[in-house]
Design a protein around this motif. Structure first.
Motif, PDB file in Angstrom:
ATOM      1  N   LEU A   6       0.829  -1.200   0.000  1.00  0.00           N
ATOM      2  CA  LEU A   6       0.000   0.000   0.000  1.00  0.00           C
ATOM      3  C   LEU A   6       0.871   1.260   0.000  1.00  0.00           C
ATOM      4  CD1 LEU A   6      -2.840  -1.006   2.502  1.00  0.00           C
ATOM      5  CD2 LEU A   6      -2.879  -1.061  -0.007  1.00  0.00           C
ATOM      6  N   LEU A   7       2.023   1.183   0.641  1.00  0.00           N
ATOM      7  CA  LEU A   7       2.941   2.329   0.623  1.00  0.00           C
ATOM      8  C   LEU A   7       3.488   2.542  -0.785  1.00  0.00           C
ATOM      9  CD1 LEU A   7       4.300   4.567   2.234  1.00  0.00           C
ATOM     10  CD2 LEU A   7       6.135   2.948   2.810  1.00  0.00           C
TER      11      LEU A   7
ATOM     12  N   LYS B 136      -7.658   3.537  -2.161  1.00  0.00           N
ATOM     13  CA  LYS B 136      -7.516   4.629  -1.185  1.00  0.00           C
ATOM     14  C   LYS B 136      -6.110   5.205  -1.188  1.00  0.00           C
ATOM     15  CE  LYS B 136      -7.266   5.394   3.820  1.00  0.00           C
ATOM     16  NZ  LYS B 136      -7.504   4.817   5.176  1.00  0.00           N
ATOM     17  N   TRP B 137      -5.101   4.330  -1.111  1.00  0.00           N
ATOM     18  CA  TRP B 137      -3.743   4.829  -0.963  1.00  0.00           C
ATOM     19  C   TRP B 137      -3.184   5.422  -2.249  1.00  0.00           C
ATOM     20  CZ3 TRP B 137      -1.373   6.041   3.367  1.00  0.00           C
ATOM     21  CH2 TRP B 137      -1.926   5.544   4.547  1.00  0.00           C
ATOM     22  N   LEU B 138      -3.557   4.881  -3.391  1.00  0.00           N
ATOM     23  CA  LEU B 138      -3.149   5.493  -4.652  1.00  0.00           C
ATOM     24  C   LEU B 138      -3.756   6.887  -4.772  1.00  0.00           C
ATOM     25  CD1 LEU B 138      -1.895   5.494  -7.483  1.00  0.00           C
ATOM     26  CD2 LEU B 138      -3.962   4.326  -8.301  1.00  0.00           C
TER      27      LEU B 138
ATOM     28  N   GLU C  44      -6.726  -0.772  11.424  1.00  0.00           N
ATOM     29  CA  GLU C  44      -8.111  -0.533  11.020  1.00  0.00           C
ATOM     30  C   GLU C  44      -8.266   0.688  10.140  1.00  0.00           C
ATOM     31  OE1 GLU C  44      -7.693   0.739  15.447  1.00  0.00           O
ATOM     32  OE2 GLU C  44      -7.088  -0.924  14.144  1.00  0.00           O
ATOM     33  N   ASN C  45      -7.241   1.562  10.118  1.00  0.00           N
ATOM     34  CA  ASN C  45      -7.301   2.751   9.282  1.00  0.00           C
ATOM     35  C   ASN C  45      -6.530   2.618   7.979  1.00  0.00           C
ATOM     36  OD1 ASN C  45      -8.916   4.344  11.023  1.00  0.00           O
ATOM     37  ND2 ASN C  45      -7.131   4.853  12.287  1.00  0.00           N
ATOM     38  N   LEU C  46      -5.982   1.427   7.721  1.00  0.00           N
ATOM     39  CA  LEU C  46      -5.267   1.217   6.468  1.00  0.00           C
ATOM     40  C   LEU C  46      -6.212   1.379   5.272  1.00  0.00           C
ATOM     41  CD1 LEU C  46      -2.803  -1.764   7.023  1.00  0.00           C
ATOM     42  CD2 LEU C  46      -2.233   0.591   6.442  1.00  0.00           C
TER      43      LEU C  46
END
Length: 291
Positions: free
Chosen positions: A205-206, A268-270, A289-291
């Motif tokens: 995700l990073l 979300k992360w992109l 839980e917030n990932l």
């Protein structure tokens, strides 16, 4: 994407038309490819996952790549090669400046273009595993046919979707340079598989976030994004989520085996990286839980 007139990176090894003559020992390449294929079903990076296998004697020896029968590349293949070199150049421009602002020096990775199979410092891999980054040689590896497979098998198409794939692998290189990748792998080697998978998800995700950070600054510098580009990449992120691919492959999902994140997390992360471009944000400093 608007890429007309953009420079092409010279940090490219074009190994298309070369063949890899890999030899596998007992429990070697065949077993590794199974692992790589499972990793590909989860969405991507296999290079560093293979390092531990190789270091434990998974492959006895690897022959050097040998020239194969040369063939003329199609117009589409050449266009994809040019595109890949331009995207890599864009990542070099952006990350050089971002690292400079952090008081660091960016060392760009090398992009290796190959056909069918390739040898790396992380071992020998088939094109079936998809693009990957290997920290052992700081190179990212891509068989350009992967982009056709994205379109045909996943319905993920568009030039910014393809750019996202390259930028994600460069994101792993950024993790390597910042020390995140090595620290995470060291921790993963000391805990259970289920817990290690959770760290893997944070790494992936990073890398998605860093792909978005690149897009954020590339667009600011070059006005490279066109209407619909972001939607293309978000759609691609949705279709390479662990839950989406597991459901597609086997009809059900196994959350404990997730290694790259759900569709919702990857989108979300992109998107967060595209919107914020903030290097202070990390998947490693927020709760699960917030990932």
């Amino acid at each position: 994407m608007r890429l007309n007139g953009r420079r092409e990176s010279n940090n490219v090894e074009d190994r298309r038309g070369l063949s890899s003559g890999a030899k596998a020992g007992i429990g070697g390449l065949g077993g590794i490819i199974v692992i790589l294929l499972m990793t590909f079903l989860s969405g991507g990076n296999i290079g560093d996952a293979v390092v531990n296998i190789l270091q434990n004697g998974g492959i006895e020896s690897l022959q050097e790549e040998q020239p194969a029968d040369q063939r003329a590349f199609t117009k589409e293949e050449e266009e994809l090669a040019t595109f890949s070199r331009q995207i890599l150049a864009g990542t070099e421009d952006v990350w050089t400046e971002v690292f400079r602002q952090m008081g660091r020096q960016y060392q760009p990775p090398t992009l290796v273009l190959f056909t069918n199979r390739v040898n790396s410092a992380c071992g020998s891999a088939s094109a079936a595993v998809g693009p990957f980054y290997c920290s052992g040689d700081q190179k990212l590896y891509i068989d350009l046919s992967f982009f056709t497979q994205m379109k045909q098998q996943l319905g993920a198409d568009g030039d910014f979707s393809y750019a996202y794939v390259i930028a994600h692998e460069v994101g792993h290189h950024v993790e390597y340079l910042l020390g995140t990748l090595g620290a995470a792998h060291q921790q993963m080697s000391q805990i259970s598989k289920t817990e290690a998978n959770k760290i893997s998800v944070r790494l992936e995700l990073l890398a998605d976030y860093y792909a978005g950070v690149w897009a954020h600054y590339d667009d600011a510098k070059y006005q490279s994004l066109e209407p619909g580009d972001i939607e293309e990449a978000i759609d691609c992120a949705q279709k390479i989520g662990d839950n989406y691919l597991q459901k597609k492959a086997q009809g059900y999902v196994q959350p404990e085996s997730f290694t790259h994140g759900t569709s919702a997390q990857r989108m979300k992360w992109l998107k967060l990286g595209i919107d914020k471009g903030d290097m202070r944000i990390s998947t490693f400093n927020i709760s699960e839980e917030n990932l």
